[in-house]
Scaffold this active site. Structure first.
Site, PDB file in Angstrom:
ATOM      1  N   CYS A 169       9.373  28.192 -16.177  1.00  0.00           N
ATOM      2  CA  CYS A 169       9.948  29.360 -14.899  1.00  0.00           C
ATOM      3  C   CYS A 169       9.791  28.411 -13.613  1.00  0.00           C
ATOM      4  CB  CYS A 169       9.091  30.562 -15.092  1.00  0.00           C
ATOM      5  SG  CYS A 169       7.601  30.374 -14.097  1.00  0.00           S
ATOM      6  N   HIS A 214     -17.552  29.125 -16.036  1.00  0.00           N
ATOM      7  CA  HIS A 214     -16.587  28.373 -14.895  1.00  0.00           C
ATOM      8  C   HIS A 214     -15.194  28.089 -15.487  1.00  0.00           C
ATOM      9  CE1 HIS A 214     -20.516  27.369 -12.407  1.00  0.00           C
ATOM     10  NE2 HIS A 214     -20.223  28.544 -12.522  1.00  0.00           N
ATOM     11  N   SER A 240     -29.221  22.113 -12.204  1.00  0.00           N
ATOM     12  CA  SER A 240     -30.242  21.994 -11.090  1.00  0.00           C
ATOM     13  C   SER A 240     -30.179  23.758 -10.751  1.00  0.00           C
ATOM     14  CB  SER A 240     -29.869  21.182  -9.892  1.00  0.00           C
ATOM     15  OG  SER A 240     -28.586  21.767  -9.490  1.00  0.00           O
TER      16      SER A 240
END
Ligand code: NAD
Length: 248
Positions: free
Chosen positions: A150, A119, A189
Site C-alpha cells: 500500500c 519486547h 541485569s
C-alpha cells in the site's frame, strides 16, 4: 557450585510451576552482544538516537539502517545450550513458560513452546498505514525503509524505548510471575521496566528466585534466594542433567 546446581534441580522439581525470565545474556553465547556489554551493536548506535519510537517516527530510514544490521545478527545466530536446556525443561514438564525480553526468537528455535515475548520479536513487520503484518524476509529488509504494497512504511514488531508493551504479553507475564513457585532469572541485569517487576512480583507471592549470571545484579542481595555465578550455557545443561539424575 555443584551444591547450588543440586539445590536448584531439587527446587525446580519441588516448586512448580517454574518460569524463566530471560535477558540478552542468555543469547551472548550465540554471538549476540548483550545490551550493556562491550562490542555489540549498541556500541555503534546510541539507543537514545536509534531505539526510541520518536527516533523511528522522525526518520524511519535512519533507524532501519541499524535494524537491518540487528536483523542480520539475530537471524544468523543459532540457539545455544542454554536455550536448548530451557526447551528440554519444558518438554520434561518442569517449566511452564519463558518470559523473555529478547527479540531474537532463539527460544522458539530451540524448541520452547510457551514463550512470552515482552519486547516483541524479529519475525514480523507491521505497516504503519494499513496495519498489515508481513513475515520478515531477506528481500523485504534489503529495502530501506521496507515498504508495504500500500506504500506505507513497515516497522518491526519490536517494542521501541518509550513504547508500551504488548498488552497480552504483559498480562500473561504478570500472571505467570504471580503464580509461579520458582522463577529462574537468566542473563539479565533486570533494569528495564516493567520486565524488572516480574521477579519482585514472584517474590511477593513467595516464589523462590534463582539467578544465573556471571555478574551480580541489583536483585542478587535483596531478592534472589540463590545466585549461580556463571554462563547460562554452562549452568543450565548441568541443572537439566541433575534433574534427569533425580528422576525415577
Ligand atoms: P543487559 O545488557 O543489561 O544485561 C545482560 C546481562 O547478561 C548482564 O547481567 C550480564 O552479566 C549477563 N550475561 C552476559 N553473558 C552471560 C551469559 N553467557 N550467561 C548468562 N548471563 C550473561 O541486558 P538486559 O538485562 O537483557 O536488558 C536489555 C534490553 O535489550 C532487553 O530488552 C534485552 O532483551 C534487549 N536486547 C535483546 C537482545 C536479544 O534479543 N538477544 C540483545 C541485546 C539487547
Amino acid at each position: 557450585m555443584e551444591n547450588l546446581i543440586k539445590r536448584t534441580a531439587a527446587i525446580i522439581k519441588g516448586y512448580p510451576p517454574v518460569v524463566a525470565l530471560t535477558g540478552s545474556g542468555i543469547s551472548a553465547e550465540s554471538g549476540i552482544a548483550t545490551f550493556r556489554g562491550k562490542g555489540g551493536i549498541w556500541s555503534t548506535y546510541n539507543p537514545e538516537e536509534y531505539a526510541t519510537i520518536d527516533a523511528f517516527m522522525q526518520n524511519p530510514a535512519r533507524v532501519w539502517k541499524m535494524l537491518k544490521e540487528l536483523a542480520h545478527i539475530t537471524m544468523e545466530a543459532q540457539p545455544n545450550p542454554a536455550h536448548t536446556a530451557l526447551a528440554e525443561l519444558e518438554a520434561m514438564g518442569h517449566l511452564s513458560a519463558v518470559i523473555t525480553q529478547n527479540i531474537d526468537s532463539l527460544h522458539q528455535r530451540a524448541g520452547s513452546k510457551q514463550v512470552i515475548e515482552l519486547h516483541g520479536n524479529n519475525r514480523w513487520l507491521i505497516c504503519l498505514k494499513c496495519s498489515k503484518r508481513h513475515r520478515v524476509s531477506q528481500s523485504l529488509i534489503e529495502e530501506i525503509p521496507p515498504l508495504c504494497q500500500c506504500g506505507g512504511i513497515l516497522r518491526p514488531e519490536v517494542v521501541f524505548f518509550h513504547e508500551s508493551l504488548p498488552h497480552d504479553a504483559y498480562q500473561q507475564a504478570v500472571e505467570k510471575s504471580q503464580q509461579c513457585g520458582c522463577m529462574l532469572v537468566i542473563g539479565s541485569s533486570v533494569q528495564i521496566f516493567p520486565a524488572s517487576l516480574m521477579p519482585i512480583l514472584a517474590r511477593q507471592h513467595d516464589a523462590i528466585i534463582i539467578e544465573i549470571n556471571p555478574e551480580e545484579s541489583h536483585l542478587t542481595s535483596e531478592v534472589s534466594d540463590i545466585f549461580i555465578e556463571g554462563k547460562a550455557g554452562d549452568i543450565l545443561p548441568r541443572i537439566v542433567e541433575e534433574i534427569k539424575r533425580l528422576s525415577p
